[in-house]
Design an enzyme around this catalytic site. Structure first.
Site, PDB file in Angstrom:
ATOM      1  N   ASP A 240      -5.905  40.154  -4.669  1.00  0.00           N
ATOM      2  CA  ASP A 240      -6.961  39.814  -3.700  1.00  0.00           C
ATOM      3  C   ASP A 240      -8.401  39.547  -4.165  1.00  0.00           C
ATOM      4  O   ASP A 240      -8.439  39.137  -5.108  1.00  0.00           O
ATOM      5  CB  ASP A 240      -6.536  40.905  -2.695  1.00  0.00           C
ATOM      6  CG  ASP A 240      -7.152  40.720  -1.448  1.00  0.00           C
ATOM      7  OD1 ASP A 240      -6.386  39.682  -0.536  1.00  0.00           O
ATOM      8  OD2 ASP A 240      -8.417  40.715  -0.985  1.00  0.00           O
ATOM      9  N   TYR A 389     -16.057  39.067   3.344  1.00  0.00           N
ATOM     10  CA  TYR A 389     -15.531  37.572   3.490  1.00  0.00           C
ATOM     11  C   TYR A 389     -16.752  36.506   3.584  1.00  0.00           C
ATOM     12  O   TYR A 389     -16.884  35.385   3.072  1.00  0.00           O
ATOM     13  CB  TYR A 389     -14.650  37.503   4.755  1.00  0.00           C
ATOM     14  CG  TYR A 389     -13.018  37.879   4.132  1.00  0.00           C
ATOM     15  CD1 TYR A 389     -12.244  36.956   3.870  1.00  0.00           C
ATOM     16  CD2 TYR A 389     -12.869  39.290   4.204  1.00  0.00           C
ATOM     17  CE1 TYR A 389     -10.887  37.638   3.281  1.00  0.00           C
ATOM     18  CE2 TYR A 389     -11.621  39.852   3.648  1.00  0.00           C
ATOM     19  CZ  TYR A 389     -10.488  38.694   3.387  1.00  0.00           C
ATOM     20  OH  TYR A 389      -9.415  39.241   3.065  1.00  0.00           O
ATOM     21  N   HIS A 446       1.980  40.600  -1.793  1.00  0.00           N
ATOM     22  CA  HIS A 446       0.693  40.846  -2.125  1.00  0.00           C
ATOM     23  C   HIS A 446       0.284  42.237  -2.321  1.00  0.00           C
ATOM     24  O   HIS A 446      -0.949  42.261  -2.942  1.00  0.00           O
ATOM     25  CB  HIS A 446       0.012  40.350  -0.656  1.00  0.00           C
ATOM     26  CG  HIS A 446      -1.565  40.101  -0.796  1.00  0.00           C
ATOM     27  ND1 HIS A 446      -2.145  39.066  -1.628  1.00  0.00           N
ATOM     28  CD2 HIS A 446      -2.452  40.769  -0.216  1.00  0.00           C
ATOM     29  CE1 HIS A 446      -3.455  39.114  -1.486  1.00  0.00           C
ATOM     30  NE2 HIS A 446      -3.732  40.205  -0.747  1.00  0.00           N
TER      31      HIS A 446
END
Length: 470
Positions: A240, A389, A446
């Site tokens: 990630d 983000y 993930h």
């Protein structure tokens, strides 16, 4: 000018065959020079500038405390009482019939999770479990950076290799608690001394007070941390956001990074990728695809475009207005749990969307899942974690210096079948120029450190052993 004129007269004094031979030699020499230059340029290990930053509140002081201090995770009856009161005030909404997790976290199953959280989950016990490994904090570029530092048991016949593990969103340092003992034990004379930091703005690391804190800033801070701990060379592992941060670390200081291991990898887009998308399903060997690559990649638009549209709504919110959505999550523990745990469902296996319970307890325990949620809740870090983000995606990532530069350190890639996007080795090699290990993992998604710790540990260990023999 006289010399040029003399050369011109000499050339035209030759017969046609001699002229052609001379021109051919000149072209060959030029081509050889260009090829040599290109190869030297490609093989030269370039770096991206580390830069500098200050993320503390107010003006930067003349000096900064560089000491490292022990840290203990704590809780209180007041904190737990406040949590319970907020849980008791939750307003639930009935899900649509037969909707599973297709609309997000199913409220029928959410009630079960919340009941367990309120009546069975023991946060004090989990805090004691968190403290079984030594925690520390140190101030770097104006923010307190939290990290765990675990040394392997002493043995006279083993080499100890430093390793940093970096988490992503919506994970935390706790993701690595199951893999830690697997890495610190002896493996044919090798063991790892493990450092696990919390990204600033996540968990117990202080949130940046200024705009612009992106993966490059995090990479620089973590390089400073490793230097402060006395490590001149070390391994890195991440997924990630952790994969981007560790990649940036390898780009900034390739002399320090002995090996880079990733369980998530994004390739550069370009003609090679476009061509392989067109040819790959029919003649995979021509574009460097294996049968497993074809199985994971195609049909391309279904698996890589439509799936990402289904799963990236959160990304658009967090990359544009993170504070707005974050306000509600920071005020409602049940809302926070639904928002975070939905990712642990779908990102572990997309088929979990069809299940009423999201398949969460097939791979994880509620204690593990809620411990990760509690790290966000008790630190109030959901908003600052979401801002990461916006800081990284407010402009085109492909235009950043790090996106245009290769990675030259020895690299290992663990390709888990349920990862959000699959990156074939031939695509990864566009950026990662020294891949010494690429593994099609048999299962997992993930969050492999929490979901499949043994598989991830084994792949990392075999990678490190390869690098040590180079």
């Amino acid at each position: 000018m006289q010399r040029l004129q003399l050369l011109k007269e000499m050339f035209f004094g030759l017969d046609v065959a001699q002229q052609q031979l001379l021109v051919g030699c000149a072209v060959a020499a030029a081509a050889g020079g260009i090829l040599t230059y290109a190869m030297q340029r490609r093989s030269k290990v370039r770096t991206i500038p580390a830069g500098e930053g200050w993320w503390g509140a107010g003006e930067k002081p003349p000096s900064e405390d560089e000491n490292i201090y022990p840290f203990t995770v704590e809780t209180s009856d007041k904190e737990i009482k406040d949590l319970h009161e907020r849980i008791d005030g939750t307003r639930f909404t009935d899900p649509l019939e037969d909707s599973g997790f297709q609309y997000g976290f199913n409220s029928t199953y959410l009630k079960k999770v919340v009941f367990y959280w309120r009546n069975t989950f023991d946060w004090k016990k989990q805090v004691a479990m968190l403290n079984k490994y030594p925690h520390f904090k140190t101030k770097i570029e104006g923010v307190d950076v939290h990290f765990i530092h675990v040394r392997p048991p002493h043995r006279g016949d083993q080499r100890v290799l430093p390793l940093m593990l970096v988490h992503g969103w919506p994970g935390s340092f706790y993701e690595f608690y199951k893999i830690l003992p697997l890495l610190t034990q002896n493996h044919d004379g090798i063991a790892f001394e493990v450092v696990i930091p919390s990204i600033p703005g996540y968990g117990f690391s202080e949130a940046p007070h200024k705009k612009g804190f992106n993966s490059l800033a995090a990479a620089r801070i973590f390089l400073t941390l490793m230097a402060r701990l006395g490590f001149s060379q070390f391994y890195l592992q991440g997924g990630d956001w952790g994969s981007l941060i560790t990649t940036n670390m390898a780009q900034m200081r390739p002399d320090c990074v002995k090996g880079l291991h990733l369980n998530m990898c994004m390739s550069n887009r370009g003609f090679k990728v476009f061509l392989s998308m067109m040819i790959g399903p029919y003649l995979p060997f021509l574009v460097g695809f294996s049968r497993e690559d074809v199985r994971r990649l195609f049909p391309f638009f279904e698996k890589n475009v439509w799936e990402m549209l289904r799963e990236s709504g959160y990304l658009h919110i967090q990359a544009t207005k993170p504070d707005t959505a974050g306000r509600g999550l920071n005020d409602s523990p049940v809302g926070l749990a639904a928002y975070i745990l939905e990712k642990f469902s779908t990102w572990t296996n997309k088929k979990n969307r069809d299940l009423e319970d999201g398949g969460l307890e097939r791979k994880f325990s509620l204690d593990d899942l809620l411990t990760n949620v509690m790290i966000y809740w008790t630190t109030g870090s959901i908003i600052s974690s979401m801002r990461f983000y916006k800081e990284n995606l407010s402009s085109n990532l492909n235009n950043r210096t790090d996106s245009r530069m290769g990675i030259f350190v020895p690299t290992g890639l663990a390709a888990f079948p349920q990862e959000l996007l699959h990156c074939p080795k031939s695509w990864a090699q566009i950026r990662y120029r020294n891949i010494v290990s690429y593994t099609f993992m048999p299962q997992g998604g993930h969050f492999p450190a929490l979901e499949e710790p043994r598989l991830l540990a084994d792949d990392f260990i075999q990678f490190a052993k390869k690098v040590e023999k180079l």
